[in-house]
Scaffold this active site. Structure first.
Site, short mmCIF file in Angstrom:
data_model
loop_
_atom_site.label_atom_id
_atom_site.label_comp_id
_atom_site.label_asym_id
_atom_site.label_seq_id
_atom_site.Cartn_x
_atom_site.Cartn_y
_atom_site.Cartn_z
N CYS A 265 0.82 -1.21 0.00
CA CYS A 265 0.00 0.00 0.00
C CYS A 265 0.86 1.26 0.00
O CYS A 265 0.43 2.30 -0.53
CB CYS A 265 -0.94 0.00 1.20
SG CYS A 265 -0.10 -0.15 2.79
N HIS B 109 -2.58 1.17 7.04
CA HIS B 109 -2.86 1.27 5.61
C HIS B 109 -2.60 2.70 5.13
O HIS B 109 -2.89 3.67 5.83
CB HIS B 109 -4.32 0.88 5.33
CG HIS B 109 -4.68 0.87 3.89
ND1 HIS B 109 -4.00 0.11 2.94
CD2 HIS B 109 -5.65 1.52 3.19
CE1 HIS B 109 -4.53 0.30 1.76
NE2 HIS B 109 -5.55 1.16 1.89
#
Length: 755
Positions: A91, A169
């Protein structure tokens, strides 16, 4: 390639080095510490990190529905670079690519340019596969990751399943076609947050969206205590500071050339005055046989320029006594004229107090109370001298020597002494005595002494090499001893801490206790050693560099806003102007750190800018965003600055105004050198931290254990540590397990024996 991507830390240094490994140039990543403060433009995009909890993660997996903010149009989605995250732990690279590949004007390099061209028109899933099958990206990604610990099989049983599902994230916020988009690789579509207001930038809207998301603006967010981090992708500060330093040093050379041009005009005028005095001395020596009465008539019949009053012989003598020396200083002592018979003058009688000539400071410093010592105040009170000063006429090259460096010797009974002094300076009525020759000789001696002192001081500063300033080459020219100033204008290695109050170095009244405490405690601007030397050459060492207050900051008001972004131009007639490029006016809208400090320091109580002197401005490491760089806000700028900055013709400035501008440029150079040095040191620290983060210590540990085994120390160390653990564990276990059984066994035999 679907396995083996490692987790990356949310560190601006790591992302900056990752961008460089991708091949991108002119980009760096900085951390945002405060969501309430305005971000310095330009910003390419934001990278936002938040904690991905199991409840949220499960909800996202189940919730495949599309809300009103999702963009489902395939043409819009495929036109931007939005990729699905198909590989775990990727990510960070996804968020960084979402910013870089959606931004125009960035030099992407070969790897990302091929990636952008290859995936043009792909859907998000195909772009995700393209990222996963790019070995260059995977290698660069893993090169900055911390090595994963090797867990032993028996240790894995104690790890909680809930804890393993918690993760962090990265998502990105990017402006695309005047709308703010949130690009999350774990979502099916991009999130459109709409356009931003006309009077704001896209970063303002992005900050509001992020604050709402983490629960700072609204109380409806259930995860208001979530851990998060925000980073901004911005241009490389080093390139910006280097370009500004290059422009500032060029402008410093232009200002020095303008001061040199003024000095050359002064030397030419002094040469003409010397030739006129020599001619008059020859005429007076050839006409010595003429009776004195005729000479007195000649003195009285000397033509006077139109527009001036007829001067009497006494006034002419007073004016001749104040003839300027070649060094540009006005001599305050006057010699009385000899009688007609040539007899020596009678002994001077003590003059009354009303006609006493008080030795005063120069005219441009006399009306400042902070520039006077207490003894000077007492002398003024005793002599009854007023502090009022008539307004100055506009600047002219012909009036330069007289208006800037004229000494004010006012008396109570004479009201037009300055007019008579100027008449005496211009009529040149001394034709009989040798006062002109003596003044010329004294002026040459004073000028030669000044030149020698300047040479010695420049040599001393070059030997010490502590100021970091550009040395001035001073040489005398011609028989008049004119001074020529040349400067190499090379970058100084370190900012100077030398005080620019040069008069304090020679013991004048600048350090007077009458200076107000507010001015003494105010934040001061960095020093200007070049301006210090030029001021001594132009105005003389005894007078020192004048304090450049609001009267001499016209050049700073006109050119100070553009001096770090636009190159100045110098014409032959001494006019200095700045060509207004498009980026000059755009620079006024960009707000940020350093220049804002300068303007706050340079703005007086009445809103007027004021150039101050003193040590360099202190820097904080956290201010090195260009908010670090601090430009004045548009609303804080005076309207005259923008108007004057767009005037192409330019203006003609006095030497003191040019010195004020030179000090301003020197201050900017010193500040930007500090900022550039901090950025270079920051990059070095990033690399050191990255080496510590990614270093594999297994080889070192194995080598160290092998060395201990060769020395015969390994077995004893292992046995010692194992024995300590066994002894502690066994003793504790026996104490707890054998107490009750021992009591029971001992009690029964004791009772049996008694029975």
């Amino acid at each position: 390639m679907n396995k083996g991507w490692l987790e990356l830390e949310s560190d601006p240094g790591l992302f900056t080095l990752l961008v460089e490994d991708f091949g991108v140039k002119g980009v760096q990543v900085e951390e945002i510490y405060d969501l309430q403060s305005k971000c310095q433009s330009p910003v390419y995009g934001f990278i936002f990190l938040f904690k991905w909890i199991e409840e949220r993660r499960s909800r996202r997996k189940v919730s495949t529905l599309v809300d009103e903010t999702s963009v489902i149009d395939d043409d819009i989605v495929n036109d931007m670079f939005f990729a699905h995250q198909l590989i775990p732990n990727s990510c960070a690279t996804h968020a960084l690519l979402s910013v870089l590949l959606n931004c125009s004007g960035v030099e992407l390099g070969m790897t990302l340019s091929r990636m952008k061209a290859f995936t043009k028109g792909f859907n998000p899933e195909s772009k995700g596969y393209a990222i996963g099958n790019a070995p260059e990206l995977a290698k660069a990604h893993n090169s900055h990751a911390r090595p994963e610990p090797r867990h032993l099989p028996e240790k894995q049983n104690g790890i909680s399943a809930v804890r393993t599902m918690e993760a962090f994230h990265f998502v990105s916020y990017v402006p695309i076609k005047d709308r703010l988009f949130e690009l999350d690789g774990l979502k099916a579509y991009p999130i459109d947050h709409g356009p931003w207001g006309e009077d704001e930038e896209w970063t303002d809207k992005a900050r509001r969206v992020i604050m709402e998301r983490i629960g700072l603006a609204t109380a409806g967010e259930p995860y208001h205590d979530i851990r998060f981090n925000l980073m901004a992708v911005v241009p490389d500060r080093r390139i910006k500071y280097e370009s500004k330093l290059d422009i500032l040093k060029r402008n410093r050379q232009i200002i020095l050339e303008g001061l040199q041009q003024i000095r050359e005009k002064k030397v030419i005028r002094m040469t003409q005055q010397e030739s006129g005095q020599d001619r008059k001395q020859q005429d007076s020596s050839s006409s010595e046989d003429t009776p004195p009465v005729v000479k007195k008539e000649e003195v009285q019949e000397t033509p006077i320029p139109s527009g001036a009053e007829q001067a009497t012989p006494t006034e002419a003598q007073e004016g001749a006594a104040s003839l300027p020396s070649p060094a540009g200083k006005v001599r305050s002592m006057a010699k009385p004229a000899l009688p007609a018979g040539g007899a020596p003058p009678p002994a001077p009688l003590p003059a009354p107090s009303t006609n006493t000539i008080v030795q005063r400071l120069p005219a441009f410093l006399d009306n400042h109370n902070y520039a006077k010592s207490p003894m000077q105040e007492e002398e003024d009170l005793a002599a009854g001298v007023g502090r009022s000063r008539p307004p100055q006429p506009p600047y002219s090259d012909d009036e330069d020597d007289y208006d800037d460096e004229e000494e004010e010797c006012s008396t109570a009974g004479v009201t037009n002494s300055r007019v008579r002094r100027k008449l005496g300076l211009r009529t040149r009525t001394m034709s009989r005595t040798a006062v002109g020759g003596v003044a010329a000789m004294e002026g040459q001696l004073a000028l030669s002494v000044l030149a020698e002192k300047l040479k010695k001081e420049v040599q001393r500063k070059d030997a010490l090499a502590t100021t970091g300033s550009t040395p001035l080459n001073v040489r005398t020219e011609g028989r008049t001893g004119g001074i020529s100033i040349t400067s190499a204008c090379q970058p100084s290695p370190t900012p100077s801490n030398e005080s620019t109050d040069t008069a304090s170095e020679i013991g004048s009244a600048f350090n007077s206790p009458l200076r107000s405490p507010a001015r003494s405690q105010a934040t001061t601007r960095p020093s200007s050693p070049v301006a210090s030397h030029v001021g001594r050459v132009l105005f003389g060492e005894e007078e020192g560099l004048p304090r450049l207050d609001a009267r001499h900051n016209r050049a700073v008001r006109d050119l100070g806003v553009l001096v770090s972004s636009t190159q100045l131009q110098l014409q032959e007639d001494g006019v200095i102007f700045a060509l207004p490029p498009t980026e000059a006016l755009e620079g006024l809208k960009k707000v940020g750190g350093v220049d804002k400090k300068k303007k706050e320091e340079a703005s007086g109580p009445g809103g007027e800018e004021e150039v101050k002197e003193g040590p360099s401005v202190e820097m904080k490491a956290e201010d090195v965003k260009e908010s670090v760089d601090v430009k004045p806000e548009k609303e804080n700028l005076p309207t005259t600055d923008v108007e004057n900055s767009t005037k192409p013709p330019g203006e003609k400035y006095t030497p003191k105004e040019l010195l004020a501008l030179l000090k301003y440029v020197e201050a900017d150079i010193a500040n930007y050198e500090v900022y550039l040095k901090e950025e270079v040191e920051k990059r070095k620290k990033y690399k050191i931290d990255d080496q510590r983060r990614t270093h594999n210590y297994d080889e070192f540990i194995c080598t160290f254990i092998s060395m201990l085994a060769q020395e015969g120390m390994l077995a004893s160390l292992v046995e010692q540590n194992i024995s300590v653990r066994r002894r502690q564990g066994v003793s504790i276990g026996r104490l707890h397990k054998q107490r009750k059984p021992d009591r029971r066994k001992r009690s029964r035999p004791y009772k049996a024996k008694r029975q």
